[in-house]
Every structure is written in structure tokens, then in C-alpha cells.
Enzyme design. Sequence first.
Site, PDB file in Angstrom:
ATOM      1  N   ALA A  59      91.445-101.563 -63.062  1.00  0.00           N
ATOM      2  CA  ALA A  59      91.275-100.165 -62.569  1.00  0.00           C
ATOM      3  C   ALA A  59      92.536 -99.603 -62.974  1.00  0.00           C
ATOM      4  O   ALA A  59      92.483 -98.302 -63.311  1.00  0.00           O
ATOM      5  CB  ALA A  59      91.336-100.131 -61.072  1.00  0.00           C
ATOM      6  N   LEU A  60      93.686-100.211 -63.255  1.00  0.00           N
ATOM      7  CA  LEU A  60      94.906 -99.303 -63.873  1.00  0.00           C
ATOM      8  C   LEU A  60      94.663 -98.626 -65.006  1.00  0.00           C
ATOM      9  O   LEU A  60      95.247 -97.650 -65.576  1.00  0.00           O
ATOM     10  CB  LEU A  60      96.219-100.257 -63.668  1.00  0.00           C
ATOM     11  CG  LEU A  60      96.828-100.545 -62.426  1.00  0.00           C
ATOM     12  CD1 LEU A  60      97.681-101.695 -62.505  1.00  0.00           C
ATOM     13  CD2 LEU A  60      97.178 -99.366 -61.595  1.00  0.00           C
ATOM     14  N   GLU A  61      93.832 -99.547 -65.937  1.00  0.00           N
ATOM     15  CA  GLU A  61      93.670 -98.666 -67.470  1.00  0.00           C
ATOM     16  C   GLU A  61      92.560 -97.644 -67.394  1.00  0.00           C
ATOM     17  O   GLU A  61      92.507 -96.997 -68.378  1.00  0.00           O
ATOM     18  CB  GLU A  61      93.062 -99.966 -68.329  1.00  0.00           C
ATOM     19  CG  GLU A  61      94.301-100.860 -68.626  1.00  0.00           C
ATOM     20  CD  GLU A  61      94.614-101.831 -67.386  1.00  0.00           C
ATOM     21  OE1 GLU A  61      95.869-102.088 -67.277  1.00  0.00           O
ATOM     22  OE2 GLU A  61      93.654-102.243 -66.734  1.00  0.00           O
ATOM     23  N   CYS A  83      86.199-101.973 -59.191  1.00  0.00           N
ATOM     24  CA  CYS A  83      86.386-102.387 -57.696  1.00  0.00           C
ATOM     25  C   CYS A  83      87.743-103.274 -57.565  1.00  0.00           C
ATOM     26  O   CYS A  83      88.003-103.943 -58.139  1.00  0.00           O
ATOM     27  CB  CYS A  83      85.351-103.315 -57.456  1.00  0.00           C
ATOM     28  SG  CYS A  83      85.359-104.124 -55.752  1.00  0.00           S
ATOM     29  N   ILE A  85      89.434-105.351 -54.523  1.00  0.00           N
ATOM     30  CA  ILE A  85      89.324-106.197 -53.534  1.00  0.00           C
ATOM     31  C   ILE A  85      90.662-106.828 -53.046  1.00  0.00           C
ATOM     32  O   ILE A  85      91.543-107.304 -53.670  1.00  0.00           O
ATOM     33  CB  ILE A  85      88.284-107.390 -53.557  1.00  0.00           C
ATOM     34  CG1 ILE A  85      86.876-106.906 -53.852  1.00  0.00           C
ATOM     35  CG2 ILE A  85      88.433-108.190 -52.255  1.00  0.00           C
ATOM     36  CD1 ILE A  85      85.987-107.836 -54.250  1.00  0.00           C
ATOM     37  N   HIS A  91      99.803-106.446 -54.845  1.00  0.00           N
ATOM     38  CA  HIS A  91      99.250-105.898 -56.077  1.00  0.00           C
ATOM     39  C   HIS A  91      98.078-105.079 -55.687  1.00  0.00           C
ATOM     40  O   HIS A  91      97.835-103.901 -56.317  1.00  0.00           O
ATOM     41  CB  HIS A  91      98.698-107.045 -56.816  1.00  0.00           C
ATOM     42  CG  HIS A  91      98.445-106.605 -58.123  1.00  0.00           C
ATOM     43  ND1 HIS A  91      98.792-106.017 -59.300  1.00  0.00           N
ATOM     44  CD2 HIS A  91      97.039-106.728 -58.780  1.00  0.00           C
ATOM     45  CE1 HIS A  91      98.156-105.776 -60.248  1.00  0.00           C
ATOM     46  NE2 HIS A  91      97.126-106.382 -60.031  1.00  0.00           N
ATOM     47  N   ASN A 115      85.807 -90.085 -59.020  1.00  0.00           N
ATOM     48  CA  ASN A 115      86.467 -91.345 -58.582  1.00  0.00           C
ATOM     49  C   ASN A 115      85.608 -92.331 -57.945  1.00  0.00           C
ATOM     50  O   ASN A 115      85.407 -92.099 -56.732  1.00  0.00           O
ATOM     51  CB  ASN A 115      88.078 -91.259 -57.823  1.00  0.00           C
ATOM     52  CG  ASN A 115      88.673 -92.319 -57.635  1.00  0.00           C
ATOM     53  OD1 ASN A 115      88.065 -93.570 -57.945  1.00  0.00           O
ATOM     54  ND2 ASN A 115      89.922 -92.205 -57.228  1.00  0.00           N
TER      55      ASN A 115
END
Length: 183
Positions: A59-61, A83, A85, A91, A115
Site C-alpha cells: 500500500a505504501l508504494e 488492503c 489488516i 506498522h 482511494n
Amino acid sequence: MASSETHHVLDRAEFDKPVKVLIVVAPYYKDIADQLVAGAAAEIEACGGLHETVEVPGALEVPTAIGIAERMSNFDAYVALGCVIRGETTHYDTVCNDSSRALTLLGLQGLCIGNGILTVENYEQARVRAEAAGQNKGGGAAAAALHLLALTRKWGGSRKGVGFVPAREEIQIAGSSKGPDIA
């Protein structure tokens, strides 16, 4: 539970010119990601748009890939999918907050982004939200991107600069003026 609530949904965005959307997905939870992509693709196709899908590690990319695509390609809008979780460490908070913040900053620069990165407590919450035949958060993210694109096109696209457009100087051509006559 959110699925039993009634929500207002805007009518589908309509376009008179072609729409090209990039779906960027982090398939860490592959079955969840596949459902999100299916929902997004169906929404884009329903308005006559074309789409391409790329995968990134996490998700950070996702925001970085969108930023790169904006600089180096010709997409009209973007759909961010993935996603996150909650686990046993902080983190989760970092990934949720930083990916969302980065997408917001790209949006404030004028990119049309929906988003659809799910941030949930457990797998079951993710499954319910991702199902294309259920809550369809992938389709909702695509619809958001398309609505922003429709507004962008309605308002004439992007302009250089921020805040205001400077007045044009009057141009004199062989006795005629390209502007109001001033005595």
C-alpha cells in the site's frame, strides 16, 4: 454493521470524450485485491472508459506508482487499491496514515484519485468490503475517481499556477486592439 445502513450514491459519471484510468493495486491479500480490481474495472467500463492495471508490492508504494504514472504517462484518473489488516505492531498505523496522506497530497495537486485501500481490523471485514457483488469498495473508488475527472473536465482542466490567473496585457496590432478600447 455498515452493510445494513443506507447511503446516498451519486449517479454514474458521464463523459463525452474517452476516459483512460490506471488501477494501481497492492495484491498482498490476493483474493481481496482481485475483488477490488473487478469492482473498479466494472465501474470504469460501465461509463465507457478504458483501464490498465499495475501491481505494486504494498500500500505504501501505491501513491508513488500513481505519481510516476502521472509524470510519465497519459492517464486521466487513478484508482488506488489494496488492503491493510491490523496486526500486532504499529506498522498498520504507519501504512494506513502514510498511504492515505500521500494520495491526498497527489489529489491536492490536481490528480483525480479514488482511494480504495481498505484499512480493516480483520480479514472478514476486508472480504465483506471488497466483494464486487457486495459493498464493492473497488467500484466505489473508481466511481470517486471518475466523478473527480468529470469535475475537472467540467471546469476546463488544469491551469498553470495556483490561486489566480494573471490578467493578459493588451496587444496592439497595426492600429487595432485585441481587447477593450481605452480612451
